[in-house]
Design a protein around this motif. Structure first.
Motif, PDB file in Angstrom:
ATOM      1  N   ILE A  99      66.169   6.353  39.627  1.00 54.91           N
ATOM      2  CA  ILE A  99      66.307   5.521  40.817  1.00 54.91           C
ATOM      3  C   ILE A  99      66.729   6.397  41.994  1.00 54.91           C
ATOM      4  CG2 ILE A  99      67.526   3.557  41.835  1.00 54.91           C
ATOM      5  CD1 ILE A  99      67.982   2.563  38.934  1.00 54.91           C
ATOM      6  N   VAL A 100      66.015   6.234  43.104  1.00 52.31           N
ATOM      7  CA  VAL A 100      66.281   7.030  44.302  1.00 52.31           C
ATOM      8  C   VAL A 100      66.605   6.100  45.463  1.00 52.31           C
ATOM      9  CG1 VAL A 100      65.366   8.742  45.916  1.00 52.31           C
ATOM     10  CG2 VAL A 100      64.684   8.808  43.497  1.00 52.31           C
ATOM     11  N   ASN A 101      67.687   6.383  46.162  1.00 54.98           N
ATOM     12  CA  ASN A 101      68.014   5.708  47.416  1.00 54.98           C
ATOM     13  C   ASN A 101      67.714   6.691  48.536  1.00 54.98           C
ATOM     14  OD1 ASN A 101      69.072   4.435  49.636  1.00 54.98           O
ATOM     15  ND2 ASN A 101      71.184   4.387  48.892  1.00 54.98           N
ATOM     16  N   THR A 102      66.591   6.503  49.215  1.00 56.18           N
ATOM     17  CA  THR A 102      66.158   7.473  50.221  1.00 56.18           C
ATOM     18  C   THR A 102      67.011   7.443  51.478  1.00 56.18           C
ATOM     19  OG1 THR A 102      64.524   5.936  51.168  1.00 56.18           O
ATOM     20  CG2 THR A 102      63.770   7.395  49.398  1.00 56.18           C
ATOM     21  N   SER A 103      67.895   6.470  51.609  1.00 56.94           N
ATOM     22  CA  SER A 103      68.769   6.427  52.790  1.00 56.94           C
ATOM     23  C   SER A 103      69.890   7.450  52.693  1.00 56.94           C
ATOM     24  CB  SER A 103      69.376   5.026  52.960  1.00 56.94           C
ATOM     25  OG  SER A 103      70.345   4.770  51.961  1.00 56.94           O
ATOM     26  N   GLY A 104      70.107   8.003  51.500  1.00 50.71           N
ATOM     27  CA  GLY A 104      71.121   9.033  51.327  1.00 50.71           C
ATOM     28  C   GLY A 104      72.513   8.510  51.082  1.00 50.71           C
ATOM     29  N   GLY A 105      72.682   7.210  50.992  1.00 54.77           N
ATOM     30  CA  GLY A 105      73.989   6.612  50.748  1.00 54.77           C
ATOM     31  C   GLY A 105      74.041   5.224  51.356  1.00 54.77           C
ATOM     32  N   LEU A 106      75.167   4.543  51.175  1.00 57.52           N
ATOM     33  CA  LEU A 106      75.336   3.184  51.667  1.00 57.52           C
ATOM     34  C   LEU A 106      76.593   3.089  52.506  1.00 57.52           C
ATOM     35  CD1 LEU A 106      74.580   1.239  48.357  1.00 57.52           C
ATOM     36  CD2 LEU A 106      73.002   1.621  50.260  1.00 57.52           C
ATOM     37  N   THR A 107      76.544   2.199  53.492  1.00 60.52           N
ATOM     38  CA  THR A 107      77.722   1.892  54.283  1.00 60.52           C
ATOM     39  C   THR A 107      77.759   0.392  54.517  1.00 60.52           C
ATOM     40  OG1 THR A 107      78.980   2.471  56.276  1.00 60.52           O
ATOM     41  CG2 THR A 107      76.587   2.264  56.512  1.00 60.52           C
ATOM     42  N   GLY A 108      78.713  -0.073  55.307  1.00 58.94           N
ATOM     43  CA  GLY A 108      78.881  -1.501  55.509  1.00 58.94           C
ATOM     44  C   GLY A 108      77.608  -2.181  55.981  1.00 58.94           C
ATOM     45  N   GLY A 109      77.237  -3.280  55.317  1.00 57.32           N
ATOM     46  CA  GLY A 109      76.039  -4.026  55.681  1.00 57.32           C
ATOM     47  C   GLY A 109      74.788  -3.604  54.950  1.00 57.32           C
ATOM     48  N   ASP A 110      74.819  -2.469  54.246  1.00 58.36           N
ATOM     49  CA  ASP A 110      73.658  -2.023  53.467  1.00 58.36           C
ATOM     50  C   ASP A 110      73.587  -2.789  52.152  1.00 58.36           C
ATOM     51  OD1 ASP A 110      73.240  -0.191  55.473  1.00 58.36           O
ATOM     52  OD2 ASP A 110      73.957   1.531  54.336  1.00 58.36           O
ATOM     53  N   ARG A 111      72.376  -2.795  51.566  1.00 56.46           N
ATOM     54  CA  ARG A 111      72.202  -3.510  50.297  1.00 56.46           C
ATOM     55  C   ARG A 111      71.150  -2.807  49.449  1.00 56.46           C
ATOM     56  NH1 ARG A 111      71.998  -9.922  49.096  1.00 56.46           N
ATOM     57  NH2 ARG A 111      71.234  -9.806  46.949  1.00 56.46           N
ATOM     58  N   PHE A 112      71.426  -2.773  48.125  1.00 62.35           N
ATOM     59  CA  PHE A 112      70.474  -2.190  47.181  1.00 62.35           C
ATOM     60  C   PHE A 112      70.441  -3.074  45.944  1.00 62.35           C
ATOM     61  CE2 PHE A 112      68.391   0.630  44.294  1.00 62.35           C
ATOM     62  CZ  PHE A 112      67.654   1.502  45.085  1.00 62.35           C
ATOM     63  N   ASP A 113      69.221  -3.498  45.548  1.00 62.04           N
ATOM     64  CA  ASP A 113      69.023  -4.358  44.384  1.00 62.04           C
ATOM     65  C   ASP A 113      68.128  -3.649  43.376  1.00 62.04           C
ATOM     66  OD1 ASP A 113      70.111  -7.230  45.138  1.00 62.04           O
ATOM     67  OD2 ASP A 113      69.120  -6.443  46.921  1.00 62.04           O
ATOM     68  N   ALA A 114      68.508  -3.733  42.107  1.00 63.13           N
ATOM     69  CA  ALA A 114      67.704  -3.143  41.038  1.00 63.13           C
ATOM     70  C   ALA A 114      67.541  -4.171  39.923  1.00 63.13           C
ATOM     71  CB  ALA A 114      68.366  -1.885  40.493  1.00 63.13           C
ATOM     72  N   ALA A 115      66.319  -4.278  39.391  1.00 57.08           N
ATOM     73  CA  ALA A 115      66.043  -5.180  38.276  1.00 57.08           C
ATOM     74  C   ALA A 115      65.199  -4.434  37.258  1.00 57.08           C
ATOM     75  CB  ALA A 115      65.314  -6.428  38.772  1.00 57.08           C
ATOM     76  N   LEU A 116      65.663  -4.377  36.018  1.00 58.55           N
ATOM     77  CA  LEU A 116      64.933  -3.721  34.936  1.00 58.55           C
ATOM     78  C   LEU A 116      64.773  -4.703  33.791  1.00 58.55           C
ATOM     79  CD1 LEU A 116      66.381  -1.289  36.533  1.00 58.55           C
ATOM     80  CD2 LEU A 116      65.985   0.012  34.456  1.00 58.55           C
ATOM     81  N   SER A 117      63.549  -4.799  33.266  1.00 60.83           N
ATOM     82  CA  SER A 117      63.260  -5.705  32.160  1.00 60.83           C
ATOM     83  C   SER A 117      62.505  -4.941  31.083  1.00 60.83           C
ATOM     84  CB  SER A 117      62.418  -6.891  32.653  1.00 60.83           C
ATOM     85  OG  SER A 117      62.112  -7.758  31.583  1.00 60.83           O
ATOM     86  N   LEU A 118      63.005  -5.012  29.849  1.00 66.89           N
ATOM     87  CA  LEU A 118      62.377  -4.321  28.719  1.00 66.89           C
ATOM     88  C   LEU A 118      61.768  -5.355  27.774  1.00 66.89           C
ATOM     89  CD1 LEU A 118      64.245  -2.090  29.893  1.00 66.89           C
ATOM     90  CD2 LEU A 118      64.526  -1.256  27.555  1.00 66.89           C
ATOM     91  N   ALA A 119      60.482  -5.179  27.479  1.00 63.05           N
ATOM     92  CA  ALA A 119      59.788  -6.049  26.534  1.00 63.05           C
ATOM     93  C   ALA A 119      60.272  -5.749  25.116  1.00 63.05           C
ATOM     94  CB  ALA A 119      58.280  -5.835  26.645  1.00 63.05           C
ATOM     95  N   PRO A 120      59.991  -6.612  24.168  1.00 64.46           N
ATOM     96  CA  PRO A 120      60.408  -6.359  22.783  1.00 64.46           C
ATOM     97  C   PRO A 120      60.001  -4.966  22.298  1.00 64.46           C
ATOM     98  CG  PRO A 120      59.598  -8.589  22.975  1.00 64.46           C
ATOM     99  CD  PRO A 120      59.333  -7.934  24.310  1.00 64.46           C
ATOM    100  N   GLY A 121      60.978  -4.251  21.724  1.00 62.63           N
ATOM    101  CA  GLY A 121      60.715  -2.935  21.169  1.00 62.63           C
ATOM    102  C   GLY A 121      60.675  -1.799  22.156  1.00 62.63           C
ATOM    103  N   ALA A 122      60.751  -2.081  23.442  1.00 66.36           N
ATOM    104  CA  ALA A 122      60.674  -1.023  24.450  1.00 66.36           C
ATOM    105  C   ALA A 122      61.988  -0.253  24.533  1.00 66.36           C
ATOM    106  CB  ALA A 122      60.322  -1.609  25.812  1.00 66.36           C
ATOM    107  N   ARG A 123      61.902   1.030  24.898  1.00 67.37           N
ATOM    108  CA  ARG A 123      63.075   1.889  25.059  1.00 67.37           C
ATOM    109  C   ARG A 123      63.001   2.580  26.404  1.00 67.37           C
ATOM    110  NH1 ARG A 123      62.260   5.979  20.677  1.00 67.37           N
ATOM    111  NH2 ARG A 123      64.221   6.867  21.434  1.00 67.37           N
ATOM    112  N   ALA A 124      64.140   2.651  27.089  1.00 69.00           N
ATOM    113  CA  ALA A 124      64.157   3.284  28.410  1.00 69.00           C
ATOM    114  C   ALA A 124      65.535   3.842  28.722  1.00 69.00           C
ATOM    115  CB  ALA A 124      63.744   2.282  29.489  1.00 69.00           C
ATOM    116  N   LEU A 125      65.521   4.873  29.575  1.00 65.74           N
ATOM    117  CA  LEU A 125      66.724   5.421  30.192  1.00 65.74           C
ATOM    118  C   LEU A 125      66.609   5.163  31.684  1.00 65.74           C
ATOM    119  CD1 LEU A 125      66.846   8.969  28.556  1.00 65.74           C
ATOM    120  CD2 LEU A 125      68.534   7.194  28.192  1.00 65.74           C
TER     121      LEU A 125
END
Length: 275
Positions: free
Chosen positions: A57-83
């Motif tokens: 995961i990359v945040n191209t803004s270089g960081g967060l400050t007041g008022g910034d927002r970052f959302d991440a959603a990851l879904s793994l199907a049956p049997g799937a493996r991820a880092l």
């Protein structure tokens, strides 16, 4: 002539989101669907056959400050493996009074395995961050989740004296809430975090959570690591979970322990954690 009042500048805020669905295709673990917007990006390093999918995961803004927002959603199907990892430490800069928001949603299907291992979050003085992690997983899925926090950059002579940090974890297994935690500190932090009941003046801390059938079988190996590394912290097990909490005087010391501990808990570590 009446001079109009000066207008306060409207500061541009960073907005980022990523969404990833992972599927199992034979012996491969592959991207099924991908969406990214704003300052959110995902990279996928080349990996050896049979290894879990690595999502950086990359945040191209270089960081967060007041008022910034970052959302991440990851879904793994049956049997799937991820880092899932981050390209770099997430920096939370001084705020003008508003809060930065980070929300992460993880979903694990039957027999899926996810290691959620972002690099450390660095809180600068007067940073304000509200962060929430929610997990929905099947009974036989496996989750190894870690969040590490650095209170300023000690090597640069920085410390966290004022600010706000609220961190919320909710993990549901087969629809049942099995882990809920709230961390909150705000205001004049230097004295509070120096107290024996909080961090005893430590500049770094981490929580590690393992949710898997037979989690208790990892307990002794994990405790052996903490003893060998003379780590400040502890680990316990209950209801198919292992929970570890660590503090350290700086980020380098914390990371050394984390690498060994994650391995003892069966984690398949990405290359960035060995750098």
């Amino acid at each position: 002539m009446t001079v109009p009042p000066l207008q306060q500048p409207v500061l541009e805020r960073a907005r980022g989101s990523i969404s990833l669905d992972v599927a199992r295709r034979g012996e491969r673990h592959a991207v099924a669907e991908l969406a990214q917007s704003g300052c959110g990006r995902l990279l996928f390093p080349a990996i050896a056959a049979g290894r879990p999918l690595e999502a950086v995961i990359v945040n191209t803004s270089g960081g967060l400050t007041g008022g910034d927002r970052f959302d991440a959603a990851l879904s793994l199907a049956p049997g799937a493996r991820a880092l899932a990892i981050t390209q770099a430490c997430e920096k939370i800069y001084r705020s003008d009074g508003s809060d930065a928001l980070v929300q992460t949603r993880l979903s694990l299907g039957e027999g899926a395995s996810l290691a959620w291992l972002p690099q450390e979050t660095i809180l600068f003085d007067r940073a304000r961050l509200r962060r929430r992690l929610t997990v929905e997983m099947k009974e036989d899925a496996r989750l190894l989740a870690m969040e590490a926090v650095l209170l300023g950059r000690k090597a640069s002579g920085e410390s966290l004296r004022q600010g706000l940090f609220r961190d919320s974890w909710r993990v549901r297994r087969a629809g049942k809430l099995v882990f809920a935690e709230e961390t909150a500190f705000e205001g004049d932090l230097a004295a509070r975090l120096a107290a024996a009941a909080t961090l005893r003046g430590a500049a770094a801390y981490a929580t590690v959570l393992l949710v898997t059938p037979g989690a208790a079988s990892y307990l002794q190996a994990a405790r052996d690591v903490l003893t060998k590394e003379a780590a400040e912290g502890g680990i316990s097990t209950f209801d198919g979970l292992c929970v570890a909490r660590l503090i350290a005087q700086d980020g380098a010391a914390l990371r050394r322990v984390l690498i060994q501990l994650l391995g003892a808990l069966g984690g398949e570590l990405p290359r960035v954690w060995h750098a």
